[in-house]
Write an enzyme that holds these catalytic residues in place. Structure first.
Site, PDB file in Angstrom:
ATOM      1  N   PRO A 111       0.760  -1.152  -0.039  1.00  0.00           N
ATOM      2  CG  PRO A 111      -0.323  -1.339   2.121  1.00  0.00           C
ATOM      3  CD  PRO A 111       0.683  -2.065   1.180  1.00  0.00           C
ATOM      4  CG  ASP A 112      -0.803   4.884  -1.923  1.00  0.00           C
ATOM      5  OD1 ASP A 112      -1.725   4.634  -1.148  1.00  0.00           O
ATOM      6  OD2 ASP A 112      -1.176   5.570  -2.703  1.00  0.00           O
ATOM      7  CG  PHE A 113       2.536   7.256   3.057  1.00  0.00           C
ATOM      8  CD1 PHE A 113       2.818   6.135   3.537  1.00  0.00           C
ATOM      9  CD2 PHE A 113       3.641   8.409   3.283  1.00  0.00           C
ATOM     10  CE1 PHE A 113       3.893   5.780   4.460  1.00  0.00           C
ATOM     11  CE2 PHE A 113       4.832   8.167   4.000  1.00  0.00           C
ATOM     12  CZ  PHE A 113       4.947   6.895   4.572  1.00  0.00           C
ATOM     13  NE  ARG A 114       0.653  12.490   1.770  1.00  0.00           N
ATOM     14  CZ  ARG A 114       1.942  12.179   2.071  1.00  0.00           C
ATOM     15  NH1 ARG A 114       2.346  11.347   1.377  1.00  0.00           N
ATOM     16  NH2 ARG A 114       2.684  12.665   2.886  1.00  0.00           N
ATOM     17  CG  ASN A 185       8.555   3.440  -3.524  1.00  0.00           C
ATOM     18  OD1 ASN A 185       7.914   4.357  -3.160  1.00  0.00           O
ATOM     19  ND2 ASN A 185       8.278   2.908  -4.581  1.00  0.00           N
ATOM     20  CG  ASP A 187       9.305  -1.048  -2.227  1.00  0.00           C
ATOM     21  OD1 ASP A 187      10.387  -0.997  -2.977  1.00  0.00           O
ATOM     22  OD2 ASP A 187       8.308  -0.634  -2.728  1.00  0.00           O
ATOM     23  CG  HIS A 204      12.491   9.343   1.395  1.00  0.00           C
ATOM     24  ND1 HIS A 204      10.944   9.405   1.229  1.00  0.00           N
ATOM     25  CD2 HIS A 204      12.971  10.576   1.466  1.00  0.00           C
ATOM     26  CE1 HIS A 204      10.704  10.759   0.910  1.00  0.00           C
ATOM     27  NE2 HIS A 204      11.966  11.232   0.942  1.00  0.00           N
ATOM     28  CB  CYS A 212      22.701   3.002  17.144  1.00  0.00           C
ATOM     29  SG  CYS A 212      21.865   3.828  18.523  1.00  0.00           S
TER      30      CYS A 212
HETATM   31  P1  CNA Z   1       2.083   8.606  -1.373  1.00  0.00           P
HETATM   32  O1  CNA Z   1       1.986  10.188  -0.631  1.00  0.00           O
HETATM   33  O2  CNA Z   1       1.031   7.701  -0.859  1.00  0.00           O
HETATM   34  O3  CNA Z   1       1.512   8.925  -2.849  1.00  0.00           O
HETATM   35  C1  CNA Z   1       1.419   7.974  -3.607  1.00  0.00           C
HETATM   36  C2  CNA Z   1       0.981   8.368  -5.198  1.00  0.00           C
HETATM   37  O4  CNA Z   1       0.936   7.257  -5.952  1.00  0.00           O
HETATM   38  C3  CNA Z   1      -0.484   8.869  -4.987  1.00  0.00           C
HETATM   39  O5  CNA Z   1      -0.790  10.037  -5.691  1.00  0.00           O
HETATM   40  C4  CNA Z   1      -1.766   7.894  -5.489  1.00  0.00           C
HETATM   41  O6  CNA Z   1      -2.701   8.406  -6.243  1.00  0.00           O
HETATM   42  C5  CNA Z   1      -0.476   7.237  -6.653  1.00  0.00           C
HETATM   43  N1  CNA Z   1      -1.009   5.931  -6.767  1.00  0.00           N
HETATM   44  C6  CNA Z   1      -0.890   4.985  -5.852  1.00  0.00           C
HETATM   45  N2  CNA Z   1      -1.117   3.751  -6.444  1.00  0.00           N
HETATM   46  C7  CNA Z   1      -1.338   4.198  -7.992  1.00  0.00           C
HETATM   47  C8  CNA Z   1      -1.403   3.298  -9.059  1.00  0.00           C
HETATM   48  N3  CNA Z   1      -1.867   2.106  -9.246  1.00  0.00           N
HETATM   49  N4  CNA Z   1      -1.624   3.857 -10.309  1.00  0.00           N
HETATM   50  C9  CNA Z   1      -1.369   5.334 -10.309  1.00  0.00           C
HETATM   51  N5  CNA Z   1      -1.222   5.957  -9.222  1.00  0.00           N
HETATM   52  C10 CNA Z   1      -0.749   5.568  -8.246  1.00  0.00           C
HETATM   53  O7  CNA Z   1       3.512   8.152  -1.626  1.00  0.00           O
HETATM   54  P2  CNA Z   1       4.752   9.059  -1.893  1.00  0.00           P
HETATM   55  O8  CNA Z   1       5.647   8.095  -2.659  1.00  0.00           O
HETATM   56  O9  CNA Z   1       4.370  10.213  -2.709  1.00  0.00           O
HETATM   57  O10 CNA Z   1       5.118   9.596  -0.585  1.00  0.00           O
HETATM   58  C11 CNA Z   1       6.580   9.306  -0.215  1.00  0.00           C
HETATM   59  C12 CNA Z   1       6.772   8.441   0.964  1.00  0.00           C
HETATM   60  C13 CNA Z   1       6.056   7.138   0.937  1.00  0.00           C
HETATM   61  C14 CNA Z   1       8.012   7.999   1.021  1.00  0.00           C
HETATM   62  O11 CNA Z   1       8.763   8.495   2.250  1.00  0.00           O
HETATM   63  C15 CNA Z   1       8.166   6.624   1.323  1.00  0.00           C
HETATM   64  O12 CNA Z   1       9.098   6.065   2.127  1.00  0.00           O
HETATM   65  C16 CNA Z   1       6.782   6.228   1.494  1.00  0.00           C
HETATM   66  N6  CNA Z   1       6.171   4.870   1.497  1.00  0.00           N
HETATM   67  C17 CNA Z   1       6.989   3.909   0.668  1.00  0.00           C
HETATM   68  C18 CNA Z   1       6.387   2.730   0.362  1.00  0.00           C
HETATM   69  C19 CNA Z   1       7.283   1.708  -0.555  1.00  0.00           C
HETATM   70  O13 CNA Z   1       8.529   1.739  -0.259  1.00  0.00           O
HETATM   71  N7  CNA Z   1       6.642   0.929  -1.374  1.00  0.00           N
HETATM   72  C20 CNA Z   1       5.194   2.372   0.712  1.00  0.00           C
HETATM   73  C21 CNA Z   1       4.207   3.403   1.481  1.00  0.00           C
HETATM   74  C22 CNA Z   1       4.788   4.583   1.613  1.00  0.00           C
END
Ligand code: CNA
Length: 412
Positions: A111-114, A185, A187, A204, A212
């Site tokens: 899952p993403d964040f937002r 990311n 991951d 990140h 530590c």
């Molecule tokens: P975010 O703020 O959650 O934004 C993600 C963006 O991607 C949003 O605009 C969504 O609409 C878009 N999105 C998600 N899924 C899809 C899809 N299938 N098709 C099209 N668009 C999509 O995440 P950001 O990356 O902008 O924020 C940065 C943070 C998130 C970083 O510091 C990461 O460490 C952190 N994060 C990372 C992971 C990971 O490593 N996979 C997961 C969750 C959060």
């Protein structure tokens, strides 16, 4: 991850924070003495501008003065993607910078964040934290590491596999077009799909190393993982504070490698922004540091950052919708379908190593992977992991492929 210590020479620092975007410095970059001679840059820019002006439809053409949500609908006219594909096929883009976010990995089941409903921020009740960002707040972690460790169990490399989008980025490298990918990311999937270290900036941080959180003494990443997976707290052998994977929290310095951006972005001739909300600084402002005539292509579900403003910058294009579906169409327009199939087929037969070993008890309840089951661990060492993923022979066939992509530009 770099952190300054008194015994080391001073290093430039930049710290992660949420929000507070900077203004666009592209014009400043254009005017000052840069890595390129001014004359050469002007020539390149005007040729690029000419190419762009000949294109039938850009993101700007389709947007007029509509709202971002209306623009989302209109951009699905697909003009932007086709325009950029044409530029690539014409051989105009040989220094592609990719800026990636969590949306790149949602197709791998992370899952993403937002994203409303499915994003981590919408599902934080179980972590019992006062506000969503607390989970990545270093002061909060100092007092209570458990919320982050619970989340880490779901995010640790080992339970997810790279998807089509990761391999598309690797294909850019294979074609000799990728200058660098900057990912937020944590991951490790870019690395796992075989993008070599020198092409990758994990802005990140990642779980590949640990230290530590207080005195920064290095700690074996594998031991940290084992402890966290078994609901134990890894303790620093030097000062007894809590050990943390080298994921960059709010208030922490970004890795030194991040500073490559000062060379890369002025040099870029195409910027592809994928799956990010561009909410986290200083990363978000990177997209404003390419020259103003350089095409920027946003591939995301919704308009973000500078793409929320209308009218768009002349060289801006966006293609809104599901990222994997968009990238598949992009690959098709580029004539890369067969290459992508071959690359992915060759990876299916490999059991992808994890960057650090995979535990038996990964909590997958919040991250059901759509991809194949987790790769079997073939190596515990980071170097071995990369060797396995990229086969050590990740040649760029820029000579043959850029010729063939240029010559095939007339056919599709
Ligand atoms: P975010 O703020 O959650 O934004 C993600 C963006 O991607 C949003 O605009 C969504 O609409 C878009 N999105 C998600 N899924 C899809 C899809 N299938 N098709 C099209 N668009 C999509 O995440 P950001 O990356 O902008 O924020 C940065 C943070 C998130 C970083 O510091 C990461 O460490 C952190 N994060 C990372 C992971 C990971 O490593 N996979 C997961 C969750 C959060």
């Amino acid at each position: 991850m770099n952190r300054s210590r008194s015994s080391q020479p001073p290093v430039p620092r930049v710290t992660r924070s949420a929000g507070g975007r900077l203004t666009e410095p592209a014009e400043r970059l254009d005017s000052g003495p840069g890595p390129y001679g001014k004359q050469r840059r002007k020539q390149a820019d005007s040729a690029l501008a000419q190419d762009l002006s000949q294109m039938s439809m850009s993101g700007q053409d389709t947007l007029n003065n509509s709202s971002p949500s209306a623009s989302a609908v209109k951009s699905s006219s697909r003009g932007g993607l086709a325009s950029v594909a044409r530029l690539v096929k014409l051989g105009r883009c040989k220094n592609v910078v990719v800026v990636a976010g969590a949306g790149v990995s949602t197709a791998s089941g992370i899952p993403d964040f937002r994203t409303p409903g499915t994003g981590l921020y919408a599902n934080l009740e179980k972590y019992n934290i006062p506000y969503p960002e607390a989970i990545f707040n270093i002061d909060y972690f100092s007092n209570d590491p458990q919320p982050f460790f619970s989340l880490a169990k779901a995010l640790y490399p080992g339970s997810h596999r790279p998807n089509y989008i990761h391999y598309f980025i690797r294909m850019l490298h294979h074609k000799g077009l990728l200058l660098r990918v900057y990912t937020q990311n944590i991951d490790g999937l870019e690395k796992l799909c075989g993008i070599p270290d020198d092409k990758l900036v994990e802005a990140h941080g990642s779980f590949a190393t640990a230290a530590c959180h207080l005195c920064y003494t290095a700690y074996p990443a594998e031991d940290a993982k084992q402890a966290i997976m078994n609901d134990k707290v890894p303790i620093c052998t030097f000062c007894a504070a809590t050990v943390k994977p080298d994921v960059v929290f709010f208030g922490e310095d970004l890795p030194q490698k991040y500073f490559l951006n000062t060379q890369d972005f002025p040099k870029a001739d195409l910027l592809i922004i994928m799956g990010t909300s561009l909410q986290i600084e200083p990363f978000a402002s990177l997209v404003n540091t390419v020259r103003s005539t350089v095409p920027r292509l946003l591939l995301n579900r919704n308009a973000v950052g500078p793409f929320e403003k209308v009218p768009l910058r002349r060289a801006d294009h966006m293609e809104l919708g599901d990222l994997e579906e968009t990238v598949r169409r992009f690959a098709e327009m580029l004539g890369w379908n067969d290459d992508m199939e071959e690359l992915m087929r060759s990876q299916e037969t490999l059991s992808l190593p994890t960057l650090i070993s995979s535990p038996l008890s990964v909590d997958q309840t919040s991250c059901q992977s759509k991809g194949a089951p987790a790769g079997t661990e073939t190596s515990r060492s980071r170097a071995g992991g990369q060797r396995g993923a990229s086969s050590g022979s990740e040649e760029t066939d820029s000579e043959t492929d850029s010729k063939s992509s240029a010559s095939s530009s007339q056919s599709t």
